[in-house]
Design a protein around this motif. Structure first.
Motif, PDB file in Angstrom:
ATOM      1  N   LEU A 172      -1.217   3.848  17.173  1.00 13.56           N
ATOM      2  CA  LEU A 172      -1.435   3.076  15.950  1.00 13.56           C
ATOM      3  C   LEU A 172      -0.145   2.401  15.484  1.00 13.56           C
ATOM      4  O   LEU A 172      -0.169   1.256  15.015  1.00 13.56           O
ATOM      5  CB  LEU A 172      -1.988   3.982  14.851  1.00 13.56           C
ATOM      6  CG  LEU A 172      -3.418   4.486  15.074  1.00 13.56           C
ATOM      7  CD1 LEU A 172      -3.789   5.528  14.024  1.00 13.56           C
ATOM      8  CD2 LEU A 172      -4.409   3.321  15.024  1.00 13.56           C
ATOM      9  N   PHE A 173       0.981   3.103  15.618  1.00 11.18           N
ATOM     10  CA  PHE A 173       2.270   2.493  15.271  1.00 11.18           C
ATOM     11  C   PHE A 173       2.508   1.240  16.122  1.00 11.18           C
ATOM     12  O   PHE A 173       2.940   0.198  15.619  1.00 11.18           O
ATOM     13  CB  PHE A 173       3.411   3.485  15.488  1.00 11.18           C
ATOM     14  CG  PHE A 173       3.448   4.613  14.492  1.00 11.18           C
ATOM     15  CD1 PHE A 173       2.684   4.574  13.336  1.00 11.18           C
ATOM     16  CD2 PHE A 173       4.250   5.724  14.712  1.00 11.18           C
ATOM     17  CE1 PHE A 173       2.719   5.616  12.417  1.00 11.18           C
ATOM     18  CE2 PHE A 173       4.293   6.763  13.803  1.00 11.18           C
ATOM     19  CZ  PHE A 173       3.525   6.714  12.652  1.00 11.18           C
ATOM     20  N   ALA A 228      -3.860  -6.543   3.343  1.00 10.01           N
ATOM     21  CA  ALA A 228      -4.102  -5.586   4.429  1.00 10.01           C
ATOM     22  C   ALA A 228      -2.785  -5.029   4.958  1.00 10.01           C
ATOM     23  O   ALA A 228      -2.698  -3.848   5.318  1.00 10.01           O
ATOM     24  CB  ALA A 228      -4.887  -6.260   5.554  1.00 10.01           C
ATOM     25  N   LYS A 229      -1.762  -5.862   4.994  1.00  5.13           N
ATOM     26  CA  LYS A 229      -0.439  -5.401   5.445  1.00  5.13           C
ATOM     27  C   LYS A 229       0.115  -4.341   4.496  1.00  5.13           C
ATOM     28  O   LYS A 229       0.657  -3.318   4.935  1.00  5.13           O
ATOM     29  CB  LYS A 229       0.529  -6.583   5.530  1.00  5.13           C
ATOM     30  CG  LYS A 229       1.923  -6.203   6.030  1.00  5.13           C
ATOM     31  CD  LYS A 229       2.844  -7.410   6.054  1.00  5.13           C
ATOM     32  CE  LYS A 229       4.188  -7.037   6.676  1.00  5.13           C
ATOM     33  NZ  LYS A 229       4.850  -5.917   5.984  1.00  5.13           N
ATOM     34  N   LYS A 230      -0.025  -4.581   3.211  1.00  6.96           N
ATOM     35  CA  LYS A 230       0.470  -3.608   2.234  1.00  6.96           C
ATOM     36  C   LYS A 230      -0.244  -2.267   2.378  1.00  6.96           C
ATOM     37  O   LYS A 230       0.379  -1.202   2.302  1.00  6.96           O
ATOM     38  CB  LYS A 230       0.288  -4.151   0.816  1.00  6.96           C
ATOM     39  CG  LYS A 230       1.244  -5.281   0.455  1.00  6.96           C
ATOM     40  CD  LYS A 230       1.038  -5.725  -0.981  1.00  6.96           C
ATOM     41  CE  LYS A 230       2.001  -6.845  -1.358  1.00  6.96           C
ATOM     42  NZ  LYS A 230       1.798  -7.291  -2.768  1.00  6.96           N
ATOM     43  N   VAL A 231      -1.551  -2.318   2.589  1.00  6.84           N
ATOM     44  CA  VAL A 231      -2.322  -1.078   2.737  1.00  6.84           C
ATOM     45  C   VAL A 231      -1.878  -0.327   3.989  1.00  6.84           C
ATOM     46  O   VAL A 231      -1.661   0.891   3.962  1.00  6.84           O
ATOM     47  CB  VAL A 231      -3.832  -1.383   2.797  1.00  6.84           C
ATOM     48  CG1 VAL A 231      -4.620  -0.117   3.114  1.00  6.84           C
ATOM     49  CG2 VAL A 231      -4.308  -1.982   1.477  1.00  6.84           C
ATOM     50  N   ALA A 232      -1.741  -1.043   5.106  1.00  6.88           N
ATOM     51  CA  ALA A 232      -1.325  -0.395   6.351  1.00  6.88           C
ATOM     52  C   ALA A 232       0.081   0.181   6.218  1.00  6.88           C
ATOM     53  O   ALA A 232       0.354   1.292   6.696  1.00  6.88           O
ATOM     54  CB  ALA A 232      -1.390  -1.392   7.505  1.00  6.88           C
ATOM     55  N   LEU A 272      -0.098   3.403   4.056  1.00  8.97           N
ATOM     56  CA  LEU A 272      -0.748   4.556   4.681  1.00  8.97           C
ATOM     57  C   LEU A 272      -0.034   5.034   5.942  1.00  8.97           C
ATOM     58  O   LEU A 272      -0.378   6.091   6.476  1.00  8.97           O
ATOM     59  CB  LEU A 272      -2.203   4.208   5.029  1.00  8.97           C
ATOM     60  CG  LEU A 272      -3.126   3.941   3.838  1.00  8.97           C
ATOM     61  CD1 LEU A 272      -4.509   3.526   4.325  1.00  8.97           C
ATOM     62  CD2 LEU A 272      -3.231   5.174   2.949  1.00  8.97           C
ATOM     63  N   ARG A 273       0.944   4.280   6.406  1.00  6.11           N
ATOM     64  CA  ARG A 273       1.637   4.646   7.645  1.00  6.11           C
ATOM     65  C   ARG A 273       2.468   5.911   7.436  1.00  6.11           C
ATOM     66  O   ARG A 273       3.333   5.961   6.555  1.00  6.11           O
ATOM     67  CB  ARG A 273       2.533   3.503   8.099  1.00  6.11           C
ATOM     68  CG  ARG A 273       3.341   3.810   9.357  1.00  6.11           C
ATOM     69  CD  ARG A 273       4.025   2.571   9.870  1.00  6.11           C
ATOM     70  NE  ARG A 273       4.845   2.838  11.042  1.00  6.11           N
ATOM     71  CZ  ARG A 273       5.075   1.962  12.014  1.00  6.11           C
ATOM     72  NH1 ARG A 273       4.537   0.755  11.939  1.00  6.11           N
ATOM     73  NH2 ARG A 273       5.827   2.269  13.049  1.00  6.11           N
ATOM     74  N   LEU A 326      -5.784  10.443   9.012  1.00  8.62           N
ATOM     75  CA  LEU A 326      -5.612   9.702  10.259  1.00  8.62           C
ATOM     76  C   LEU A 326      -6.656   8.594  10.373  1.00  8.62           C
ATOM     77  O   LEU A 326      -6.334   7.460  10.759  1.00  8.62           O
ATOM     78  CB  LEU A 326      -5.716  10.653  11.452  1.00  8.62           C
ATOM     79  CG  LEU A 326      -5.564  10.031  12.846  1.00  8.62           C
ATOM     80  CD1 LEU A 326      -4.209   9.354  12.990  1.00  8.62           C
ATOM     81  CD2 LEU A 326      -5.754  11.095  13.926  1.00  8.62           C
ATOM     82  N   ASP A 327      -7.906   8.909  10.040  1.00  6.69           N
ATOM     83  CA  ASP A 327      -8.966   7.899  10.094  1.00  6.69           C
ATOM     84  C   ASP A 327      -8.698   6.763   9.107  1.00  6.69           C
ATOM     85  O   ASP A 327      -8.944   5.591   9.405  1.00  6.69           O
ATOM     86  CB  ASP A 327     -10.321   8.541   9.791  1.00  6.69           C
ATOM     87  CG  ASP A 327     -10.800   9.445  10.916  1.00  6.69           C
ATOM     88  OD1 ASP A 327     -10.267   9.321  12.036  1.00  6.69           O
ATOM     89  OD2 ASP A 327     -11.693  10.278  10.677  1.00  6.69           O
ATOM     90  N   GLU A 328      -8.191   7.124   7.939  1.00  5.59           N
ATOM     91  CA  GLU A 328      -7.899   6.105   6.927  1.00  5.59           C
ATOM     92  C   GLU A 328      -6.806   5.156   7.416  1.00  5.59           C
ATOM     93  O   GLU A 328      -6.907   3.932   7.255  1.00  5.59           O
ATOM     94  CB  GLU A 328      -7.474   6.778   5.623  1.00  5.59           C
ATOM     95  CG  GLU A 328      -7.341   5.814   4.450  1.00  5.59           C
ATOM     96  CD  GLU A 328      -6.983   6.523   3.158  1.00  5.59           C
ATOM     97  OE1 GLU A 328      -7.096   5.899   2.088  1.00  5.59           O
ATOM     98  OE2 GLU A 328      -6.582   7.713   3.220  1.00  5.59           O
ATOM     99  N   TYR A 329      -5.779   5.719   8.040  1.00  5.42           N
ATOM    100  CA  TYR A 329      -4.700   4.884   8.567  1.00  5.42           C
ATOM    101  C   TYR A 329      -5.203   4.026   9.729  1.00  5.42           C
ATOM    102  O   TYR A 329      -4.861   2.843   9.839  1.00  5.42           O
ATOM    103  CB  TYR A 329      -3.532   5.763   9.010  1.00  5.42           C
ATOM    104  CG  TYR A 329      -2.415   4.998   9.685  1.00  5.42           C
ATOM    105  CD1 TYR A 329      -1.824   3.892   9.069  1.00  5.42           C
ATOM    106  CD2 TYR A 329      -1.958   5.373  10.947  1.00  5.42           C
ATOM    107  CE1 TYR A 329      -0.804   3.188   9.695  1.00  5.42           C
ATOM    108  CE2 TYR A 329      -0.936   4.673  11.575  1.00  5.42           C
ATOM    109  CZ  TYR A 329      -0.372   3.575  10.950  1.00  5.42           C
ATOM    110  OH  TYR A 329       0.636   2.875  11.573  1.00  5.42           O
TER     111      TYR A 329
END
Length: 241
Positions: free
Chosen positions: A82-83, A123-127, A130-131, A144-147
């Motif tokens: 994901l990273f 969307a970038k801010k959310v990702a 949550l990272r 993990l699912d949320e991220y």
């Protein structure tokens, strides 16, 4: 021929029962035709089902065995993937954010007033929020699912915003503004041209900033990268806004 018409005139009443006979024969022929067509369709469907069954059987013979409960990858491995996915999108975004030439060509990518660009930035801010700090942190399935969902949204939002920006180009600007963008594009070529003199490059760079002022918002990173390309130092006190 006259005899036929005389016969028809004398026995005209036979026309009605004969019409019934011919009509019944026609209906019977139509029913038989429909039945034959229906049987052909049934045969075709049967052949298709048989072919599908054979194909499924062949695929089953070559299909690798999969256990009923597949083993889930460790959380750290999933986080690394994901990273990488998130960083790949960020790298694609920075190609626009730090490249003045690309921003001039596709200005919507830096314009938060554009709905799709704004959606991508959200969307970038959310990702980013949550990272996890690293792949070594302990993380629950729900987190993990949320991220993972946030990274997917980030990827999709960027793709959509990029397609829209490439479609729009400079169409949202007035004719006078498009002329300024075109002038800035030409001056930018001089500003990074190694064959030009330092004075010519510095003058072209300043003109680029003037033409883009009020049209595009250049980030500090974009200015820094451009300055490195121009290979000059701005005079002290130069306004970078």
């Amino acid at each position: 021929m006259q005899e036929f018409w005389q016969f028809a005139g004398d026995y005209w009443w036979l026309i009605f029962p004969l019409m019934g006979v011919f009509g019944g024969a026609g209906k019977a022929w139509q029913r038989n035709a429909r039945d034959r067509h229906q049987r052909r369709l049934e045969v075709l469907r049967a052949k298709a089902e048989i072919a599908s069954a054979h194909a499924e059987a062949r695929a089953a013979r070559h299909r690798p065995f999969v256990s009923a409960a597949p083993v889930e990858r460790p959380a750290a491995e999933q986080l690394h993937a994901l990273f990488d996915a998130q960083d790949a999108v960020t790298a694609r975004w920075l190609e626009y954010e730090l490249d003045v030439a690309k921003l001039i060509a596709f200005p919507a990518m830096s314009d938060g007033r554009q709905p799709l660009t704004a959606a991508f930035l959200r969307a970038k801010k959310v990702a980013d929020r949550l990272r996890p700090a690293s792949a070594k942190v302990r993380i629950g399935r729900e987190q993990l699912d949320e991220y993972r969902n946030a990274v997917t949204d980030y990827e999709v939002a960027f793709d959509v915003a990029e397609r829209d920006a490439r479609r729009l180009k400079d169409s949202t600007f007035t004719q006078a503004e498009r002329k300024r963008l075109d002038t800035a594009k030409q001056l930018l070529t001089v500003a990074v041209d190694e064959a030009a003199t330092p004075a010519e490059r510095q003058l072209a760079y300043k003109r680029v900033r003037e033409e883009l002022d009020g049209l595009l918002s250049l980030s500090d990173g974009a200015i820094e990268v451009l300055e490195q390309k121009v290979a000059l130092e701005l005079p002290a006190g130069d306004d970078r806004g």
